[in-house]
Design a protein around this motif. Structure first.
Motif, PDB file in Angstrom:
ATOM      1  N   LEU A 265      -0.241 -21.721  -5.649  1.00 43.00           N
ATOM      2  CA  LEU A 265       0.629 -22.301  -6.349  1.00 43.00           C
ATOM      3  C   LEU A 265       1.031 -22.076  -7.851  1.00 43.00           C
ATOM      4  O   LEU A 265       2.062 -22.317  -8.261  1.00 43.00           O
ATOM      5  N   ILE A 266      -0.048 -21.296  -8.554  1.00 44.81           N
ATOM      6  CA  ILE A 266       0.281 -20.688  -9.781  1.00 44.81           C
ATOM      7  C   ILE A 266       1.557 -19.579  -9.582  1.00 44.81           C
ATOM      8  O   ILE A 266       2.529 -19.799 -10.512  1.00 44.81           O
ATOM      9  N   TYR A 267       1.467 -18.815  -8.779  1.00 42.78           N
ATOM     10  CA  TYR A 267       2.512 -18.069  -8.530  1.00 42.78           C
ATOM     11  C   TYR A 267       3.891 -18.775  -8.110  1.00 42.78           C
ATOM     12  O   TYR A 267       4.795 -18.241  -8.806  1.00 42.78           O
ATOM     13  N   GLY A 268       3.614 -19.972  -7.529  1.00 42.97           N
ATOM     14  CA  GLY A 268       4.969 -20.507  -7.200  1.00 42.97           C
ATOM     15  C   GLY A 268       5.420 -21.208  -8.200  1.00 42.97           C
ATOM     16  O   GLY A 268       6.759 -21.057  -8.158  1.00 42.97           O
ATOM     17  N   LYS A 269       4.827 -21.512  -9.224  1.00 39.12           N
ATOM     18  CA  LYS A 269       5.165 -22.062 -10.624  1.00 39.12           C
ATOM     19  C   LYS A 269       5.531 -21.064 -11.650  1.00 39.12           C
ATOM     20  O   LYS A 269       6.925 -21.035 -12.257  1.00 39.12           O
ATOM     21  N   PHE A 270       5.062 -19.975 -11.695  1.00 39.20           N
ATOM     22  CA  PHE A 270       5.256 -19.011 -12.839  1.00 39.20           C
ATOM     23  C   PHE A 270       5.680 -17.534 -12.199  1.00 39.20           C
ATOM     24  O   PHE A 270       5.451 -16.792 -13.020  1.00 39.20           O
ATOM     25  N   GLY A 271       5.984 -17.451 -11.004  1.00 35.92           N
ATOM     26  CA  GLY A 271       6.193 -16.061 -10.450  1.00 35.92           C
ATOM     27  C   GLY A 271       7.288 -15.586 -11.012  1.00 35.92           C
ATOM     28  O   GLY A 271       7.014 -14.320 -11.017  1.00 35.92           O
ATOM     29  N   ASP A 272       8.246 -15.978 -11.702  1.00 31.83           N
ATOM     30  CA  ASP A 272       9.155 -15.325 -12.133  1.00 31.83           C
ATOM     31  C   ASP A 272       8.949 -14.409 -13.365  1.00 31.83           C
ATOM     32  O   ASP A 272       9.610 -13.798 -13.991  1.00 31.83           O
ATOM     33  N   LYS A 273       7.817 -14.880 -13.877  1.00 31.56           N
ATOM     34  CA  LYS A 273       7.129 -14.199 -15.189  1.00 31.56           C
ATOM     35  C   LYS A 273       6.278 -13.287 -14.744  1.00 31.56           C
ATOM     36  O   LYS A 273       5.674 -12.635 -15.783  1.00 31.56           O
TER      37      LYS A 273
END
Length: 431
Positions: A265-273
């Motif tokens: 979930l964390i990567y799903g939210k902040f993955g572009d960074k």
């Protein structure tokens, strides 16, 4: 019919819940089935083996058909087969009489084929939806398998406790609501068109590509690393640490699944960074370290923390491998996802098997036996610790493979940047 692709994504989330049900329900019912029908541990283990073998078979059998006939029909078939399999499994004593085990095998085979079909479908369905953040979408999709695992383990464990183990059939039938809801959703949501045959990359060229082989090896290592902990944490905490089984399930299995889902979930939210390849490499190295901690830890608390840390560390390996492959081969079609899923399933089945083999035989080795006697450990305790320690080689080898991927991806990005700069300079000269 629903028109938004967002509803399609929700249907895939529900499909991952159904897949989590298919994989995790039977192991929770092992003890009731053993006590009620006199099944051996070997017979129960065969049910788990059938589950993974059938899923691998589905990965292979349906890949070409999905590209030919489209997503919807197979999504509906997968959901329907899951429901049928659960019904056969639950009614095995009624339908098959004294041959209950035969009924359990048939039910397991049916819903396992469904699980493999859903596994092949869900990633390409989401990947086909128009978006610029496919790796984030893939990570969120696969987080719902983890949340499904948490819900299935907790709810089933509580139902067995409060309804009594002899009512296990009703518990299985209660779960029918999940594949039925999945079937309804897939019947009404829109599907983005798959890659047309005329545009599709030849799979032979994809399969021979070094990048694809590297992704296949990483997803194999990821599947093995996560399932070793998912399947052995409860037994390790019960036998190796002396915790009651219910706490081994609720703390070990659920704790691992929660951190597993949070990582995705964390990567799903902040993955572009974030740098996906670097995170996957760190996760593999961290998993190997955690395996060593588990093998040598004298503390239940430290062991539980290590189990949960592994969940976080391995969370991106499976969806990350799919994302890297799909970005490297955007026109590969469903066959690529099917072969990658097969590789992951092979890891899921072989990793725990390796751990079990080492655990069974470690106490027969001279220096291991000396350690057992010196520290007053039982054969089971030393065996499980040795099994986990030897299994640490899997994420270590995976980290070596991931280093090659990091190098190749860095070269690809550098080449693309050089091309973009050259195009910009040419356009500037023209102006």
């Amino acid at each position: 019919m629903l028109k938004s692709y967002k509803s399609t994504t929700y249907a895939c989330y529900l499909g991952n819940f159904t897949q989590a049900l298919i994989i995790n329900l039977t192991p929770i019912l092992f003890i009731p089935l053993r006590e009620l029908f006199g099944l051996t541990l070997t017979e129960l283990s065969i049910l788990t083996l059938i589950n993974f073998v059938a899923q691998i078979g589905s990965d292979i059998a349906f890949s070409g058909l999905i590209d030919k006939y489209g997503f919807r029909i197979f999504a509906e078939i997968g959901s329907a087969l899951a429901a049928v399999g659960l019904v056969v499994f639950a009614l095995a004593p009624v339908i098959f009489g004294d041959a209950v085990y035969v009924g359990l095998i048939i039910g397991t085979l049916i819903f396992s084929v469904a699980g493999g079909l859903l596994e092949v479908l869900l990633s390409p369905i989401v990947n086909a939806i128009p978006t610029d953040a496919k790796d984030k979408a893939m990570s969120v999709l696969h987080s719902f398998y983890a949340w499904g695992q948490v819900v299935v383990v907790v709810v089933t464990t509580l139902l067995v406790y409060f309804m009594d183990a002899k009512n296990w059939q009703y518990i299985v039938l209660i779960w029918l609501a999940l594949p039925i809801a999945t079937f309804v959703m897939f019947a009404i949501v829109p599907f983005a068109p798959p890659v047309q045959e005329s545009q599709r990359s030849k799979f032979s060229s994809v399969f021979k590509s070094p990048m694809f082989i590297l992704c296949l090896l990483v997803i194999l290592a990821g599947g093995a690393t996560e399932q070793i902990i998912a399947q052995w944490s409860s037994a390790f905490l019960e036998v190796g640490m002396g915790l009651p089984k219910i706490w081994g399930d609720m703390i070990g299995v659920v704790g691992f699944a929660v951190t597993f889902g949070i990582g995705r979930l964390i990567y799903g939210k902040f993955g572009d960074k974030l740098n996906l390849e670097r995170l996957m490499l760190i996760g593999l190295v961290a998993s190997a370290i955690c395996y060593a901690v588990i093998a040598f830890s004298p503390s239940s608390v430290l062991t539980i923390i290590a189990f949960m840390a592994v969940g976080f560390a391995v969370s991106l390996l499976w969806p990350g491998a799919l994302s890297i492959a799909s970005s490297s081969f955007p026109l590969a079609g469903s066959a690529m996802f099917a072969i990658l899923a097969m590789g992951g399933d092979i890891g899921c089945s072989s990793g725990p098997l390796l751990t079990g083999i080492v655990s069974d035989n470690a106490a027969n080795i001279g220096f291991v036996r000396d350690i057992m006697l010196k520290y007053s450990l039982t054969a089971e305790e030393i065996g499980m610790r040795a099994g986990i320690l030897v299994a640490a080689i899997i994420p270590l080898l995976g980290s070596v493979v991931m280093c090659f991927i990091c190098v190749k991806r860095a070269k690809e990005k550098k080449a693309r940047s050089a091309v973009n700069i050259e195009d910009f300079e040419q356009n500037s000269d023209k102006n």
